[in-house]
Design an enzyme around this catalytic site. Structure first.
Site, PDB file in Angstrom:
ATOM      1  N   GLY A  99      -8.966  -8.448  -1.288  1.00 25.12           N
ATOM      2  CA  GLY A  99     -10.019  -7.452  -1.433  1.00 25.12           C
ATOM      3  C   GLY A  99     -11.145  -7.625  -0.433  1.00 25.12           C
ATOM      4  O   GLY A  99     -11.786  -8.681  -0.385  1.00 25.12           O
ATOM      5  N   LYS A 106       0.370  -9.061  -9.449  1.00 22.76           N
ATOM      6  CA  LYS A 106      -0.856  -8.679  -8.742  1.00 22.76           C
ATOM      7  C   LYS A 106      -1.742  -7.954  -9.739  1.00 22.76           C
ATOM      8  O   LYS A 106      -1.283  -6.998 -10.376  1.00 22.76           O
ATOM      9  CB  LYS A 106      -0.503  -7.797  -7.558  1.00 22.76           C
ATOM     10  CG  LYS A 106      -1.689  -7.354  -6.740  1.00 22.76           C
ATOM     11  CD  LYS A 106      -1.218  -6.900  -5.365  1.00 22.76           C
ATOM     12  CE  LYS A 106      -2.358  -6.332  -4.528  1.00 22.76           C
ATOM     13  NZ  LYS A 106      -2.753  -5.000  -4.965  1.00 22.76           N
ATOM     14  N   GLN A 164       8.111  -4.767  -4.998  1.00 24.75           N
ATOM     15  CA  GLN A 164       7.134  -4.683  -6.091  1.00 24.75           C
ATOM     16  C   GLN A 164       7.592  -3.645  -7.118  1.00 24.75           C
ATOM     17  O   GLN A 164       8.023  -2.551  -6.762  1.00 24.75           O
ATOM     18  CB  GLN A 164       5.759  -4.278  -5.564  1.00 24.75           C
ATOM     19  CG  GLN A 164       4.702  -4.333  -6.674  1.00 24.75           C
ATOM     20  CD  GLN A 164       3.322  -3.884  -6.231  1.00 24.75           C
ATOM     21  OE1 GLN A 164       3.127  -2.728  -5.887  1.00 24.75           O
ATOM     22  NE2 GLN A 164       2.363  -4.800  -6.250  1.00 24.75           N
ATOM     23  N   CYS A 168      -2.415  -0.958 -10.024  1.00 25.41           N
ATOM     24  CA  CYS A 168      -2.437   0.437  -9.578  1.00 25.41           C
ATOM     25  C   CYS A 168      -3.277   1.283 -10.535  1.00 25.41           C
ATOM     26  O   CYS A 168      -3.073   1.257 -11.748  1.00 25.41           O
ATOM     27  CB  CYS A 168      -1.010   0.963  -9.525  1.00 25.41           C
ATOM     28  SG  CYS A 168      -0.927   2.662  -9.000  1.00 25.41           S
ATOM     29  N   MET A 208       0.851  -1.201   0.000  1.00 21.59           N
ATOM     30  CA  MET A 208       0.000   0.000   0.000  1.00 21.59           C
ATOM     31  C   MET A 208       0.878   1.239   0.000  1.00 21.59           C
ATOM     32  O   MET A 208       1.490   1.573   1.019  1.00 21.59           O
ATOM     33  CB  MET A 208      -0.947  -0.009   1.200  1.00 21.59           C
ATOM     34  CG  MET A 208      -2.052  -1.048   1.055  1.00 21.59           C
ATOM     35  SD  MET A 208      -3.184  -1.094   2.461  1.00 21.59           S
ATOM     36  CE  MET A 208      -4.030   0.447   2.284  1.00 21.59           C
ATOM     37  N   ARG A 237      -6.350  -2.993   3.732  1.00 24.67           N
ATOM     38  CA  ARG A 237      -6.961  -2.034   4.658  1.00 24.67           C
ATOM     39  C   ARG A 237      -7.472  -2.699   5.929  1.00 24.67           C
ATOM     40  O   ARG A 237      -7.436  -2.092   7.006  1.00 24.67           O
ATOM     41  CB  ARG A 237      -8.088  -1.290   3.931  1.00 24.67           C
ATOM     42  CG  ARG A 237      -7.573  -0.405   2.798  1.00 24.67           C
ATOM     43  CD  ARG A 237      -8.681  -0.028   1.855  1.00 24.67           C
ATOM     44  NE  ARG A 237      -9.316  -1.231   1.347  1.00 24.67           N
ATOM     45  CZ  ARG A 237     -10.566  -1.303   0.894  1.00 24.67           C
ATOM     46  NH1 ARG A 237     -11.312  -0.221   0.867  1.00 24.67           N
ATOM     47  NH2 ARG A 237     -11.061  -2.447   0.465  1.00 24.67           N
TER      48      ARG A 237
END
Ligand SMILES: Cc1cc2nc3c(=O)[nH]c(=O)nc-3n(C[C@H](O)[C@H](O)[C@H](O)COP(=O)(O)O)c2cc1C
Length: 309
Positions: free
Chosen positions: A200, A139, A68, A98, A8, A224
């Site tokens: 997710g 990803k 990444q 992204c 993140m 999150r």
């Protein structure tokens, strides 16, 4: 079950990785993305985003960290992947999720989901460059505007030799609007013979179970949800009760960066405020703390408030 801490940008930096892996339950971390343009990046770029490279690529709790990369040029992605590996990254992850638009004429991230052949070329170039004992993973989201290419994209990544694929089960257009479409991961699983990681909208142990059922995927990636509840991974793995606000305050003090950087850490106050905006989801105390520190912008003042609370 294997749980990865999601990359993140602007939130999950080395201090956050340190804290969350000390709290426990995570098997792997992925760094914020390194943006690759048409150049061989200097080592300092990798060390800045992944200081763990100075320590064998491990967080202080001993959890491996994978760098990444985000970019569109296969040869430069390969070149820079090799640098990251030489510096000690535990594999390479490639960002095709992204949502950012073209930057400096360089594409990368979710825009590439419109071009399965590009995904193939990038993953193949990186796979060919990186010694086989190191994982090369990707990803993705389910697509850019729609899911029409979801299976083709996953297949391109599989054919290119990726070691595994993490799927954020939404399109770029969906943004972060719930739900995440976990059953889509099961559809992809039925077509590629490659380990998948479901990602997710996992905010609780119950969500994790439902996600595993619907995605047919054991391994999970938490973003999150882990910021809102730092011991979410342990809650999922061993049914641990939510960590106390008192324990969390110590983490917040650590994350202020004051112990490490003193008053110079001007950048951490903003990150603390950002983290509190996630913690508010699970901890009402975070809301009032946020109000108290909103206008403060040095670490010492924030630590003072935290210690008095
Ligand atoms: C602030 C923020 C920054 C993110 N940065 C990255 C990133 O650098 N690389 C990446 O692959 N995904 C990034 N993501 C996506 C997350 O890794 C994850 O796929 C997404 O948040 C969905 O998982 P969650 O519902 O568990 O948060 C970011 C998400 C957020 C909210």
């Amino acid at each position: 079950m294997h749980i990865t801490l999601a990359p993140m940008e602007g939130v999950v930096d080395h201090l956050m990785r340190d804290m969350l892996t000390q709290v426990g339950g995570f098997d792997l971390c992925v760094t914020e993305f390194v943006r690759v343009v048409q150049t061989k990046l200097p080592k300092k770029v990798f060390y800045r985003l992944c200081p763990e490279l100075h320590h064998g690529g491990l967080t202080p709790a001993g959890v491996p960290v994978k760098v990444q990369l985000l970019g569109q040029h296969p040869e430069w992605m390969a070149e820079n992947a090799l640098t990251a590996i030489e510096l000690g990254s535990h594999g390479i992850d490639i960002n095709f999720g992204c949502p950012a638009k073209t930057v400096n004429k360089s594409q990368g991230g979710a825009v590439l989901l419109q071009y399965p052949d590009m995904l193939y070329k990038i993953v193949k170039a990186v796979r060919d460059a990186v010694p086989i004992e190191h994982a090369v993973t990707a990803k993705i989201r389910l697509g850019f505007n729609d899911t029409l290419l979801a299976l083709e994209n996953a297949d391109a990544i599989y054919q290119a030799g990726a070691s595994s694929l993490a799927i954020h089960a939404r399109t770029k257009r969906d943004g972060y609007r719930p739900p995440a479409y976990w059953p889509w991961i099961a559809k992809i699983k039925a077509t590629v013979d490659m380990p998948l990681v479901a990602n997710g909208e996992i905010w609780s142990a119950a969500d994790a179970t439902l996600c595993q059922e619907q995605s047919q995927c054991t391994n999970l990636m938490l973003g999150r949800g882990a910021l809102a509840l730092p011991n979410l991974a342990k809650s999922i793995k061993i049914n641990e009760a939510p960590m106390s606000w008192e324990a969390l305050k110590l983490l917040l003090i650590h994350y202020s960066g004051y112990e490490i950087y003193g008053d110079k850490g001007r950048y951490y106050p903003n990150r603390i405020k950002q983290w509190l905006s996630y913690l508010k989801i699970q901890y009402p105390e975070a809301e009032s703390l946020f109000t108290q520190i909103r206008k403060l912008n040095n670490a010492k003042d924030i630590v003072d408030v935290l210690q008095k609370n």
